[in-house]
Write a protein that holds these residues in place. Structure first.
Motif, PDB file in Angstrom:
ATOM      1  N   TYR B 170       0.834  -1.198   0.000  1.00 16.32           N
ATOM      2  CA  TYR B 170       0.000   0.000   0.000  1.00 16.32           C
ATOM      3  C   TYR B 170       0.872   1.252   0.000  1.00 16.32           C
ATOM      4  O   TYR B 170       1.908   1.285   0.650  1.00 16.32           O
ATOM      5  N   GLY B 171       0.421   2.260  -0.701  1.00 16.57           N
ATOM      6  CA  GLY B 171       1.128   3.544  -0.672  1.00 16.57           C
ATOM      7  C   GLY B 171       0.132   4.683  -0.724  1.00 16.57           C
ATOM      8  O   GLY B 171      -0.891   4.590  -1.415  1.00 16.57           O
ATOM      9  N   THR B 172       0.406   5.765   0.015  1.00 17.18           N
ATOM     10  CA  THR B 172      -0.499   6.928  -0.011  1.00 17.18           C
ATOM     11  C   THR B 172      -0.211   7.765  -1.254  1.00 17.18           C
ATOM     12  O   THR B 172       0.894   8.267  -1.432  1.00 17.18           O
ATOM     13  N   LEU B 173      -1.214   7.898  -2.091  1.00 19.68           N
ATOM     14  CA  LEU B 173      -1.100   8.690  -3.314  1.00 19.68           C
ATOM     15  C   LEU B 173      -2.387   9.488  -3.473  1.00 19.68           C
ATOM     16  O   LEU B 173      -3.443   9.115  -2.943  1.00 19.68           O
ATOM     17  N   PHE B 174      -2.314  10.598  -4.203  1.00 20.96           N
ATOM     18  CA  PHE B 174      -3.451  11.519  -4.306  1.00 20.96           C
ATOM     19  C   PHE B 174      -4.723  10.834  -4.818  1.00 20.96           C
ATOM     20  O   PHE B 174      -5.822  11.160  -4.396  1.00 20.96           O
ATOM     21  N   ASP B 175      -4.566   9.897  -5.730  1.00 22.60           N
ATOM     22  CA  ASP B 175      -5.745   9.232  -6.290  1.00 22.60           C
ATOM     23  C   ASP B 175      -6.046   7.920  -5.575  1.00 22.60           C
ATOM     24  O   ASP B 175      -6.661   7.022  -6.132  1.00 22.60           O
ATOM     25  N   GLY B 176      -5.617   7.813  -4.311  1.00 24.19           N
ATOM     26  CA  GLY B 176      -5.824   6.581  -3.561  1.00 24.19           C
ATOM     27  C   GLY B 176      -7.248   6.457  -3.027  1.00 24.19           C
ATOM     28  O   GLY B 176      -8.050   7.391  -3.097  1.00 24.19           O
ATOM     29  N   LYS B 177      -7.538   5.287  -2.469  1.00 27.95           N
ATOM     30  CA  LYS B 177      -8.851   4.999  -1.883  1.00 27.95           C
ATOM     31  C   LYS B 177      -8.822   5.398  -0.404  1.00 27.95           C
ATOM     32  O   LYS B 177      -7.848   5.125   0.301  1.00 27.95           O
ATOM     33  N   ASN B 178      -9.877   6.046   0.058  1.00 23.37           N
ATOM     34  CA  ASN B 178     -10.012   6.461   1.458  1.00 23.37           C
ATOM     35  C   ASN B 178      -9.731   5.272   2.398  1.00 23.37           C
ATOM     36  O   ASN B 178     -10.414   4.254   2.320  1.00 23.37           O
ATOM     37  N   ILE B 179      -8.756   5.385   3.267  1.00 29.77           N
ATOM     38  CA  ILE B 179      -8.366   4.263   4.145  1.00 29.77           C
ATOM     39  C   ILE B 179      -9.535   3.750   4.979  1.00 29.77           C
ATOM     40  O   ILE B 179      -9.564   2.591   5.368  1.00 29.77           O
ATOM     41  N   LYS B 180     -10.485   4.611   5.238  1.00 30.83           N
ATOM     42  CA  LYS B 180     -11.670   4.226   6.012  1.00 30.83           C
ATOM     43  C   LYS B 180     -12.446   3.116   5.291  1.00 30.83           C
ATOM     44  O   LYS B 180     -13.167   2.338   5.920  1.00 30.83           O
ATOM     45  N   LYS B 181     -12.305   3.063   3.980  1.00 29.37           N
ATOM     46  CA  LYS B 181     -13.073   2.103   3.189  1.00 29.37           C
ATOM     47  C   LYS B 181     -12.243   0.936   2.685  1.00 29.37           C
ATOM     48  O   LYS B 181     -12.703   0.136   1.873  1.00 29.37           O
ATOM     49  N   VAL B 182     -11.010   0.855   3.161  1.00 29.10           N
ATOM     50  CA  VAL B 182     -10.116  -0.219   2.709  1.00 29.10           C
ATOM     51  C   VAL B 182     -10.154  -1.361   3.726  1.00 29.10           C
ATOM     52  O   VAL B 182     -10.093  -1.119   4.934  1.00 29.10           O
ATOM     53  N   THR B 220      -5.424  22.624   1.866  1.00 29.22           N
ATOM     54  CA  THR B 220      -4.136  22.062   2.239  1.00 29.22           C
ATOM     55  C   THR B 220      -3.884  20.780   1.459  1.00 29.22           C
ATOM     56  O   THR B 220      -4.812  20.062   1.101  1.00 29.22           O
ATOM     57  N   ASP B 221      -2.633  20.529   1.155  1.00 29.14           N
ATOM     58  CA  ASP B 221      -2.330  19.400   0.298  1.00 29.14           C
ATOM     59  C   ASP B 221      -1.512  18.313   0.969  1.00 29.14           C
ATOM     60  O   ASP B 221      -1.183  17.317   0.357  1.00 29.14           O
ATOM     61  N   SER B 222      -1.160  18.488   2.215  1.00 29.08           N
ATOM     62  CA  SER B 222      -0.336  17.440   2.806  1.00 29.08           C
ATOM     63  C   SER B 222      -0.406  17.423   4.319  1.00 29.08           C
ATOM     64  O   SER B 222      -0.736  18.416   4.968  1.00 29.08           O
ATOM     65  N   LEU B 223      -0.104  16.244   4.857  1.00 25.08           N
ATOM     66  CA  LEU B 223       0.036  16.048   6.289  1.00 25.08           C
ATOM     67  C   LEU B 223       1.504  15.770   6.573  1.00 25.08           C
ATOM     68  O   LEU B 223       2.215  15.258   5.705  1.00 25.08           O
ATOM     69  N   ASN B 224       1.959  16.066   7.774  1.00 25.61           N
ATOM     70  CA  ASN B 224       3.288  15.635   8.193  1.00 25.61           C
ATOM     71  C   ASN B 224       3.366  14.104   8.061  1.00 25.61           C
ATOM     72  O   ASN B 224       2.403  13.399   8.349  1.00 25.61           O
TER      73      ASN B 224
END
Lengths: 239, 239
Positions: B170-182, B220-224
Motif C-alpha cells: 500500500y502507498g499513499t497517493l493523491f488518487d488513492g482509496k479512502n483508508i476508512k473504506k479499505v 491544504t495538500d499534505s500532512l506531516n
C-alpha cells in the motif's frame, strides 16, 4: 539590497518579546510565503532572490542576494524567500464545532504539526494556554507549512476559558474510554496536554469525558502529542 | 570522571560514519537509558551524575559532574544520564504481519516519532531505504522515547526488497482509496514517502494498492509524514 536596520529587525524577530513589540513575525520558504500572500494576513516586506522574483512576477519583493538570504535566514538550508508579516490580533471566536485546546504544548515542531493537521481536518479554532509555545515562533511557522494562515490560534487563561464552555470537554487520560467507542457530538472541546506532563491537574478538573487511544503494546506508555491529536481528529472526522 | 578519549569518542558519535566505524551510538535521558538497560542491546558505558546514580543503585555507571554532562550532551537541556550503546547488526526479519516501509524519510524527529508510534500499535518491523536518516542519529534516538529498543529497523535497497514481497504493498497517493473504506489484510506492507517529494517514482511502481487519508479541507495538500503514518496504523489496527 537589504540594509542594516532591516537585518537588525529580522534578527530581533526570533525572540517573542520583539515579535510582540513590533507586532511582526517571520515567514520563510516558498510554500509558506505563497500561502501568506493568499491569506488575510498583512505583508510587511518580502525579501527574495532574483530567481524567486522572476518565478513570481506579480509579487512585490526586495531582491536580495543568496548571501544576504543566508544572513537573515533562521533555517539550516536557507530558502529563496523570507517575508515579514504582521501579527493579527487574536479575537475571541466562535466556540461551536470542534475546538482544540492545548495545555502548555512546548515543542515548536509539535505545535506547527498540530496546526497543519487541524487545517487538513477542517478544524479552524485552537485555544492555547498562555504557556504554550508562541505560534509566531519561526520553527512553528515553518512546520505549519502555510496552515497557520487558515487556522485561528488564540492564547488565554485556560481555566477561565474552560469555566465558560458549555459543550463536552474531552481529555486523553490513562483511564479514558477508547475513542473508537466514543460518539462525539458536533460541538466538542478536545484538550491535549504538555509533552512531558500531560494535562495539568488544574485543567483536568474541567474534563467531562475521558478518552484514550487504544495501544497494541504493553511496553510503551505514550504517543507524541501531535500524533495523538491527529489520531483523535481523524477519528472524530471519520466516524 | 570522564577522560579526554571518552569525550572524543562521544563527540565523534554525532556523525554517522563514526557510529558505523565504532558500531556505537549515544542514548540520552532517563527514559531512553532505562529502556536501553531493559532491552537486548549491549551497553558500552553509562555516564550519570550522582543524583541519577543514587536513584538507580543497581546500574553500573561512571559518575560525572553536571558540568561534564553538559560537555558531552547533544541536548540543549542536558539530561542526568548519557549512555554509549552497541549498534545491533540488522538481520533480515519476518515479512509477515504489518511491515512499514520508509522511502527516504529525512527528518530525524519524523523517523523517531514513527518508531514510537509503531511501538504503540505493536508494529515491530520497519524497512528503510538506504537514504533514510540513520536510526542511530542522536535526534532520532531521542524522539523514539525508548521505542527504538523494541522496533526492528532495517536499511536496504527498497526496489530490490519490494521486488520479492508477496503481500499487498500500500502507498499513499493523491488518487488513492479512502483508508476508512479499505479492508486491510493481516499481511501488508505500507510505504510512506519523503517529506518533500512523497514516494519516489521507482518505488511507486511497486505499489499494488493506492490509499489516502480523507481531508475536510480544500486548501491544504499534505500532512506531516509521521502524522500520516500514525493515522494509517491507527486505522489498520482499529478497524
Amino acid at each position: 539590497m537589504i540594509n542594516k536596520n532591516q537585518i537588525k529587525l529580522i534578527k530581533s524577530l526570533s525572540l517573542r518579546k520583539n515579535r510582540m513589540k513590533h507586532k511582526l513575525f517571520l515567514v520563510e520558504g516558498d510554500k509558506n510565503v505563497l500561502e501568506l500572500i493568499k491569506s488575510d494576513f498583512d505583508v510587511h516586506t518580502i525579501f527574495a532572490n532574483s530567481n524567486w522574483s522572476k518565478l513570481n512576477p506579480t509579487v512585490n519583493v526586495s531582491v536580495v542576494s543568496n548571501k544576504e538570504l543566508i544572513r537573515i535566514s533562521n533555517q539550516k538550508n536557507p530558502n529563496n524567500v523570507l517575508a515579514i508579516a504582521r501579527i493579527k490580533e487574536s479575537k475571541i471566536f466562535n466556540q461551536s464545532g470542534l475546538v482544540l485546546v492545548l495545555d502548555d504544548i512546548s515543542d515548536p515542531g509539535n505545535l506547527g504539526t498540530i496546526i497543519r493537521t487541524c487545517d487538513w481536518f477542517g478544524v479552524t479554532s485552537i485555544v492555547c494556554s498562555n504557556n504554550t509555545v508562541d505560534v509566531y515562533n519561526p520553527k512553528v511557522v515553518q512546520s505549519t507549512m502555510g496552515s497557520l494562515f487558515r487556522v485561528k490560534v488564540m492564547y488565554t487563561d485556560l481555566a477561565k476559558y474552560l469555566k465558560k464552555v458549555k459543550s463536552d470537554i474531552y481529555g486523553t487520560l490513562f483511564d479514558g474510554k477508547n475513542i473508537k467507542k466514543v460518539a462525539f457530538n458536533d460541538d466538542v472541546h478536545i484538550v491535549m496536554g504538555n509533552e512531558s506532563n500531560g494535562i495539568s491537574k488544574e485543567i483536568s478538573n474541567f474534563i467531562t469525558k475521558k478518552i484514550k487511544i487504544n495501544s497494541n503494546s504493553t511496553n510503551t506508555d505514550s504517543l507524541n502529542v501531535a500524533v495523538a491529536t491527529s489520531i483523535i481528529l481523524y477519528e472524530i472526522k471519520n466516524s
